[in-house]
Design a protein around this motif. Structure first.
Motif, PDB file in Angstrom:
ATOM      1  N   GLY A  17       2.852  -5.677 -24.445  1.00 45.32           N
ATOM      2  CA  GLY A  17       1.770  -4.796 -24.945  1.00 45.32           C
ATOM      3  C   GLY A  17       0.448  -5.580 -24.561  1.00 45.32           C
ATOM      4  N   PRO A  18      -0.609  -4.828 -25.061  1.00 45.48           N
ATOM      5  CA  PRO A  18      -1.910  -5.490 -24.929  1.00 45.48           C
ATOM      6  C   PRO A  18      -1.955  -6.915 -25.398  1.00 45.48           C
ATOM      7  N   VAL A  19      -1.515  -7.000 -26.603  1.00 45.13           N
ATOM      8  CA  VAL A  19      -1.510  -8.275 -27.277  1.00 45.13           C
ATOM      9  C   VAL A  19      -0.868  -9.457 -26.630  1.00 45.13           C
ATOM     10  N   THR A  47      -2.127   6.176 -23.193  1.00 46.32           N
ATOM     11  CA  THR A  47      -3.634   6.276 -23.394  1.00 46.32           C
ATOM     12  C   THR A  47      -4.028   5.650 -24.749  1.00 46.32           C
ATOM     13  N   LYS A  48      -3.029   5.761 -25.621  1.00 46.84           N
ATOM     14  CA  LYS A  48      -3.150   5.460 -27.215  1.00 46.84           C
ATOM     15  C   LYS A  48      -4.390   4.714 -27.618  1.00 46.84           C
ATOM     16  N   GLY A  49      -4.686   3.258 -27.437  1.00 46.36           N
ATOM     17  CA  GLY A  49      -5.722   2.731 -28.140  1.00 46.36           C
ATOM     18  C   GLY A  49      -7.144   2.986 -26.812  1.00 46.36           C
ATOM     19  N   GLU A 127      14.077  -5.908 -20.428  1.00 40.49           N
ATOM     20  CA  GLU A 127      14.901  -6.877 -21.515  1.00 40.49           C
ATOM     21  C   GLU A 127      14.704  -6.583 -22.715  1.00 40.49           C
ATOM     22  N   GLN A 128      15.477  -6.166 -23.668  1.00 33.95           N
ATOM     23  CA  GLN A 128      15.039  -6.145 -25.131  1.00 33.95           C
ATOM     24  C   GLN A 128      15.545  -7.042 -25.911  1.00 33.95           C
ATOM     25  N   ALA A 129      14.794  -8.033 -26.563  1.00 36.02           N
ATOM     26  CA  ALA A 129      15.191  -8.783 -27.452  1.00 36.02           C
ATOM     27  C   ALA A 129      15.788  -8.553 -28.777  1.00 36.02           C
ATOM     28  N   SER A 162       8.658  -4.686 -34.752  1.00 33.17           N
ATOM     29  CA  SER A 162       9.039  -5.697 -34.240  1.00 33.17           C
ATOM     30  C   SER A 162      10.539  -6.285 -34.611  1.00 33.17           C
ATOM     31  N   ALA A 163      11.317  -6.642 -33.581  1.00 32.79           N
ATOM     32  CA  ALA A 163      12.561  -7.031 -33.747  1.00 32.79           C
ATOM     33  C   ALA A 163      12.447  -8.601 -34.114  1.00 32.79           C
ATOM     34  N   ILE A 164      11.585  -9.358 -33.501  1.00 30.76           N
ATOM     35  CA  ILE A 164      11.257 -10.635 -33.778  1.00 30.76           C
ATOM     36  C   ILE A 164      10.843 -10.938 -35.433  1.00 30.76           C
ATOM     37  N   TYR A 182      -2.229  14.274 -35.594  1.00 30.05           N
ATOM     38  CA  TYR A 182      -1.756  14.776 -34.249  1.00 30.05           C
ATOM     39  C   TYR A 182      -2.995  14.010 -33.237  1.00 30.05           C
ATOM     40  N   VAL A 183      -2.481  13.875 -31.977  1.00 30.58           N
ATOM     41  CA  VAL A 183      -3.538  13.425 -30.959  1.00 30.58           C
ATOM     42  C   VAL A 183      -2.987  13.736 -29.732  1.00 30.58           C
ATOM     43  N   GLY A 184      -4.010  14.509 -29.168  1.00 33.37           N
ATOM     44  CA  GLY A 184      -3.770  14.817 -27.638  1.00 33.37           C
ATOM     45  C   GLY A 184      -4.992  14.309 -26.667  1.00 33.37           C
ATOM     46  N   GLN A 259       2.459  13.019 -32.298  1.00 38.72           N
ATOM     47  CA  GLN A 259       2.089  12.919 -33.868  1.00 38.72           C
ATOM     48  C   GLN A 259       2.476  11.554 -34.186  1.00 38.72           C
ATOM     49  N   PHE A 260       1.578  10.895 -35.288  1.00 39.65           N
ATOM     50  CA  PHE A 260       1.827   9.510 -35.721  1.00 39.65           C
ATOM     51  C   PHE A 260       1.548   9.745 -36.970  1.00 39.65           C
ATOM     52  N   ASP A 261       2.082   8.652 -37.916  1.00 40.20           N
ATOM     53  CA  ASP A 261       1.749   8.631 -39.295  1.00 40.20           C
ATOM     54  C   ASP A 261       0.879   7.381 -39.774  1.00 40.20           C
ATOM     55  N   PHE A 286      -2.995   3.246 -40.252  1.00 39.01           N
ATOM     56  CA  PHE A 286      -3.276   4.509 -39.619  1.00 39.01           C
ATOM     57  C   PHE A 286      -4.458   4.121 -38.721  1.00 39.01           C
ATOM     58  N   PRO A 287      -4.481   4.512 -37.289  1.00 39.88           N
ATOM     59  CA  PRO A 287      -5.665   4.336 -36.399  1.00 39.88           C
ATOM     60  C   PRO A 287      -6.953   4.889 -36.518  1.00 39.88           C
ATOM     61  N   ALA A 288      -7.489   5.016 -37.849  1.00 37.24           N
ATOM     62  CA  ALA A 288      -8.834   5.733 -38.106  1.00 37.24           C
ATOM     63  C   ALA A 288      -9.719   4.492 -37.790  1.00 37.24           C
ATOM     64  N   LEU A 293      -5.878  -2.127 -31.712  1.00 42.61           N
ATOM     65  CA  LEU A 293      -5.981  -2.951 -30.555  1.00 42.61           C
ATOM     66  C   LEU A 293      -6.716  -3.944 -30.636  1.00 42.61           C
ATOM     67  N   ASN A 294      -8.034  -3.830 -31.044  1.00 45.16           N
ATOM     68  CA  ASN A 294      -9.059  -4.801 -31.231  1.00 45.16           C
ATOM     69  C   ASN A 294      -8.590  -5.887 -32.161  1.00 45.16           C
ATOM     70  N   LEU A 295      -8.083  -5.536 -33.334  1.00 51.53           N
ATOM     71  CA  LEU A 295      -7.559  -6.612 -34.427  1.00 51.53           C
ATOM     72  C   LEU A 295      -6.454  -7.584 -33.443  1.00 51.53           C
TER      73      LEU A 295
HETATM   74  C1  LIG Z   1      -2.785   7.739 -31.709  1.00 50.24           C
HETATM   75  C2  LIG Z   1      -3.044   6.228 -31.718  1.00 50.24           C
HETATM   76  C3  LIG Z   1      -4.512   6.196 -31.482  1.00 50.24           C
HETATM   77  C4  LIG Z   1      -4.974   4.652 -31.475  1.00 50.24           C
HETATM   78  N1  LIG Z   1      -6.071   4.404 -31.207  1.00 50.24           N
HETATM   79  C5  LIG Z   1      -6.589   3.256 -31.093  1.00 50.24           C
HETATM   80  C6  LIG Z   1      -7.895   2.855 -30.866  1.00 50.24           C
HETATM   81  O1  LIG Z   1      -8.713   3.810 -30.474  1.00 50.24           O
HETATM   82  N2  LIG Z   1      -8.375   1.501 -30.836  1.00 50.24           N
HETATM   83  C7  LIG Z   1      -7.570   0.490 -31.148  1.00 50.24           C
HETATM   84  O2  LIG Z   1      -8.061  -0.557 -31.152  1.00 50.24           O
HETATM   85  N3  LIG Z   1      -6.209   0.642 -31.506  1.00 50.24           N
HETATM   86  C8  LIG Z   1      -5.713   2.055 -31.340  1.00 50.24           C
HETATM   87  N4  LIG Z   1      -4.551   2.407 -31.556  1.00 50.24           N
HETATM   88  C9  LIG Z   1      -3.618   1.029 -32.160  1.00 50.24           C
HETATM   89  C10 LIG Z   1      -3.318   0.347 -30.784  1.00 50.24           C
HETATM   90  O3  LIG Z   1      -2.538   1.308 -29.823  1.00 50.24           O
HETATM   91  C11 LIG Z   1      -2.046  -0.708 -31.196  1.00 50.24           C
HETATM   92  O4  LIG Z   1      -2.804  -1.489 -32.196  1.00 50.24           O
HETATM   93  C12 LIG Z   1      -1.694  -1.592 -30.019  1.00 50.24           C
HETATM   94  O5  LIG Z   1      -0.972  -0.903 -29.238  1.00 50.24           O
HETATM   95  C13 LIG Z   1      -1.184  -2.966 -30.552  1.00 50.24           C
HETATM   96  O6  LIG Z   1      -0.840  -3.541 -29.318  1.00 50.24           O
HETATM   97  P1  LIG Z   1       0.479  -4.777 -29.573  1.00 50.24           P
HETATM   98  O7  LIG Z   1       0.608  -5.289 -28.177  1.00 50.24           O
HETATM   99  O8  LIG Z   1       0.449  -5.415 -30.765  1.00 50.24           O
HETATM  100  O9  LIG Z   1       1.935  -3.722 -29.687  1.00 50.24           O
HETATM  101  P2  LIG Z   1       2.260  -2.746 -28.794  1.00 50.24           P
HETATM  102  O10 LIG Z   1       1.352  -1.824 -28.021  1.00 50.24           O
HETATM  103  O11 LIG Z   1       3.337  -1.698 -29.669  1.00 50.24           O
HETATM  104  O12 LIG Z   1       3.383  -3.405 -27.647  1.00 50.24           O
HETATM  105  C14 LIG Z   1       4.551  -3.992 -28.108  1.00 50.24           C
HETATM  106  C15 LIG Z   1       5.247  -3.919 -26.656  1.00 50.24           C
HETATM  107  O13 LIG Z   1       6.698  -4.782 -27.208  1.00 50.24           O
HETATM  108  C16 LIG Z   1       7.684  -4.133 -26.502  1.00 50.24           C
HETATM  109  N5  LIG Z   1       8.893  -4.372 -27.425  1.00 50.24           N
HETATM  110  C17 LIG Z   1       9.202  -3.760 -28.582  1.00 50.24           C
HETATM  111  N6  LIG Z   1      10.141  -4.221 -29.094  1.00 50.24           N
HETATM  112  C18 LIG Z   1      10.757  -4.908 -28.219  1.00 50.24           C
HETATM  113  C19 LIG Z   1      11.814  -5.934 -28.077  1.00 50.24           C
HETATM  114  N7  LIG Z   1      12.544  -5.865 -29.006  1.00 50.24           N
HETATM  115  N8  LIG Z   1      12.056  -6.674 -27.031  1.00 50.24           N
HETATM  116  C20 LIG Z   1      11.234  -6.574 -26.028  1.00 50.24           C
HETATM  117  N9  LIG Z   1      10.011  -5.891 -25.880  1.00 50.24           N
HETATM  118  C21 LIG Z   1       9.875  -5.299 -27.234  1.00 50.24           C
HETATM  119  C22 LIG Z   1       7.241  -2.651 -26.459  1.00 50.24           C
HETATM  120  O14 LIG Z   1       8.109  -2.028 -25.483  1.00 50.24           O
HETATM  121  C23 LIG Z   1       5.864  -2.717 -26.216  1.00 50.24           C
HETATM  122  O15 LIG Z   1       5.505  -2.934 -24.762  1.00 50.24           O
HETATM  123  C24 LIG Z   1      -3.870   3.578 -31.906  1.00 50.24           C
HETATM  124  C25 LIG Z   1      -2.694   3.779 -31.989  1.00 50.24           C
HETATM  125  C26 LIG Z   1      -2.163   5.485 -32.075  1.00 50.24           C
HETATM  126  C27 LIG Z   1      -0.767   5.609 -32.313  1.00 50.24           C
END
Ligand SMILES: Cc1cc2nc3c(=O)[nH]c(=O)nc-3n(C[C@H](O)[C@H](O)[C@H](O)COP(=O)(O)OP(=O)(O)OC[C@H]3O[C@@H](n4cnc5c(N)ncnc54)[C@H](O)[C@@H]3O)c2cc1C
Length: 449
Positions: A17-19, A47-49, A127-129, A162-164, A182-184, A259-261, A286-288, A293-295
């Motif tokens: 993911g982005p992090v 498009t999430k974050g 590959e899933q851990a 997180s599995a890890i 809800y989000v669209g 829809q998310f929670d 909650f993504p309010a 993503l910034n964090l």
């Molecule tokens: C509706 C919505 C709106 C949002 N809007 C914003 C916003 O405007 N601004 C903002 O900053 N944030 C926003 N967020 C939050 C943001 O999307 C997340 O904080 C961000 O995606 C976190 O990044 P991450 O890399 O930590 O995790 P993730 O993006 O969840 O990435 C985790 C990755 O790990 C992979 N993975 C999971 N389990 C395993 C495994 N066992 N083995 C191998 N790979 C695995 C997944 O496939 C994924 O690719 C929003 C979230 C939602 C739901």
């Protein structure tokens, strides 16, 4: 049968993911060998974050990559706090980026993946851990359905589920889902005026412009609470818009709808032995306010240079403990803010609406309240003050701009003070001595570069 990866890697990151992708690049800047293991075969087009805040843009600029985001994003001068009618005004922020940049997460991930690959990270997809073992030999083993990876350090950047984190036995305490939202991300032929958000006795809705002619429509619909997490149809989104906002905005061609929670959880520890957590794996909420993503990117910037130094024997392991000490309080702060916003967004009773009006009016009457919320949402108020009362008052303060494309610290001299800036953009050491002994200062910091 599970094969064994022949490479004994310095760091394995689980989750592209982005992090995970940003952290991989941070580690590669220092020359650390990195493998990223990702369960998805393809990069998702979700498009999430969308909201990128000022501090994140400052950090991306320090690495010389803010331009790709700034050129392709939409700059929004205001953003909501709990959908209050009066919006938070970012234009007075003491940052080179006094706005919220609307930029979709799939494009963020594409930029970060290309960069991680260009810097030499290995990314293994599909590959899933499923297994994790910390041996006595300073080696951690990560097992996927196909391969066993060995590394000196493992980072779980594998999202909220997180599995890890679970395999490392790290608890994830917090609150269960209280509401569903809800989000669209859709095309709107008749969008409302910029900066639209509303809360009334029928629910809550905000509309924000995105690049590519899309709009994000998001909010709280009391009628849809039984639907829970998951799929949302265009007809449902149109109906929700018409009922809550009084117009369906001519919605069509959705790019992403769900829809998310509001579950809010923070890992009890960000490190267990040779395993660390970053991003949503360490905190979910909650993504309010659009801050998750910034964090997470700020986690990666904090952790990257520390883990690189420890993995390469340039610093003692205690440096890694400062990662949780510095980042967890800010994750807790975000959790509180997003819970407060959840309460405001769902305040659809007469009493709730009265509270919302009071707060909105106060924001208008008290510029300091607007300023504090802008600084909080944008994370420009993040600082890491030292425990040592004898330290220079600037120690731990945010540096808004510094050029560190290679991830190495720099020395700056703002207004007569000499300061060493950490690779993640905070003052590490400072003095007002006009002839400082920098060699001694570097020695005292305990990390070699
Ligand atoms: C509706 C919505 C709106 C949002 N809007 C914003 C916003 O405007 N601004 C903002 O900053 N944030 C926003 N967020 C939050 C943001 O999307 C997340 O904080 C961000 O995606 C976190 O990044 P991450 O890399 O930590 O995790 P993730 O993006 O969840 O990435 C985790 C990755 O790990 C992979 N993975 C999971 N389990 C395993 C495994 N066992 N083995 C191998 N790979 C695995 C997944 O496939 C994924 O690719 C929003 C979230 C939602 C739901």
């Amino acid at each position: 049968m599970t094969g064994i990866d022949e490479r004994q890697e310095q760091v394995v990151i689980v989750g592209a993911g982005p992090v995970g992708l940003f952290l991989a690049a941070e580690l590669r800047l220092a020359g650390v060998g990195v493998t990223v293991v990702e369960r998805r075969a393809e990069r998702p087009s979700i498009t999430k974050g969308v909201a990128m805040h000022a501090r994140t843009l400052e950090l991306l600029a320090m690495r010389g990559i803010a331009g790709a985001f700034l050129d392709g994003g939409v700059r929004l001068p205001g953003w909501h706090f709990g959908f209050l009618e009066r919006r938070v005004d970012f234009t007075g922020l003491d940052s080179p980026y006094p706005f919220v940049l609307s930029f979709p997460q799939d494009r963020t991930e594409a930029i970060l993946e290309d960069r991680a690959l260009a810097l030499g990270a290995r990314i293994v997809r599909g590959e899933q851990a499923v297994g994790l073992e910390q041996g006595d030999d300073d080696t951690v083993r990560v097992r996927t359905s196909r391969t066993e990876y060995r590394a000196a350090w493992v980072v779980g950047a594998d999202g909220a589920g997180s599995a890890i984190r679970q395999l490392a036995g790290i608890a994830f305490p917090g609150t269960e889902a209280a509401i569903y939202s809800y989000v669209g991300d859709v095309v709107a032929d008749r969008p409302p005026a910029p900066g639209f958000n509303v809360v009334n006795d029928r629910g809550a809705m905000m509309v924000a412009a995105m690049p590519g002619g899309l709009h994000r429509i998001a909010g709280y619909d009391p009628v849809r609470q039984q639907a829970g997490r998951g799929a949302l149809t265009l007809d449902e989104l149109r109906e929700t818009s018409a009922r809550i906002a009084g117009a369906d905005f001519g919605l069509h061609d959705p790019k992403w709808m769900t829809q998310f929670d509001s579950a809010t959880r923070i890992a009890s520890a960000f490190r267990s032995g040779r395993v660390l957590l970053a991003g949503d794996a360490a905190h979910t909420h909650f993504p309010a306010g659009g801050v998750g993503l910034n964090l997470g990117l700020q986690d990666a910037m904090n952790l990257g240079w520390k883990l690189a130094a420890v993995a390469q024997g340039r610093a003692g392991e205690s440096l890694l403990d400062t990662y949780e000490a510095e980042r967890k309080p800010w994750a807790e702060d975000v959790a509180r803010h997003t819970m407060a916003q959840t309460a405001l967004i769902t305040a659809t009773t007469a009493e709730g609406l009265a509270l919302r009006k009071l707060l909105s009016d106060l924001m208008g009457a008290l510029p300091e309240m607007n300023r504090a919320l802008a600084r909080r949402l944008s994370a420009v108020d993040v600082a890491y003050p030292p425990a040592d009362p004898a330290a220079h008052p600037l120690t731990g303060a945010r540096v808004p701009a510094a050029e560190m494309p290679d991830g190495r610290p720099v020395t700056v001299t703002p207004a007569g003070t000499t300061a060493i800036v950490r690779p993640d953009g905070y003052v590490w050491w400072a003095t007002d001595d006009p002839s400082p002994d920098l060699a001694a200062a570097w020695e005292g910091l305990g990390v070699r570069f």
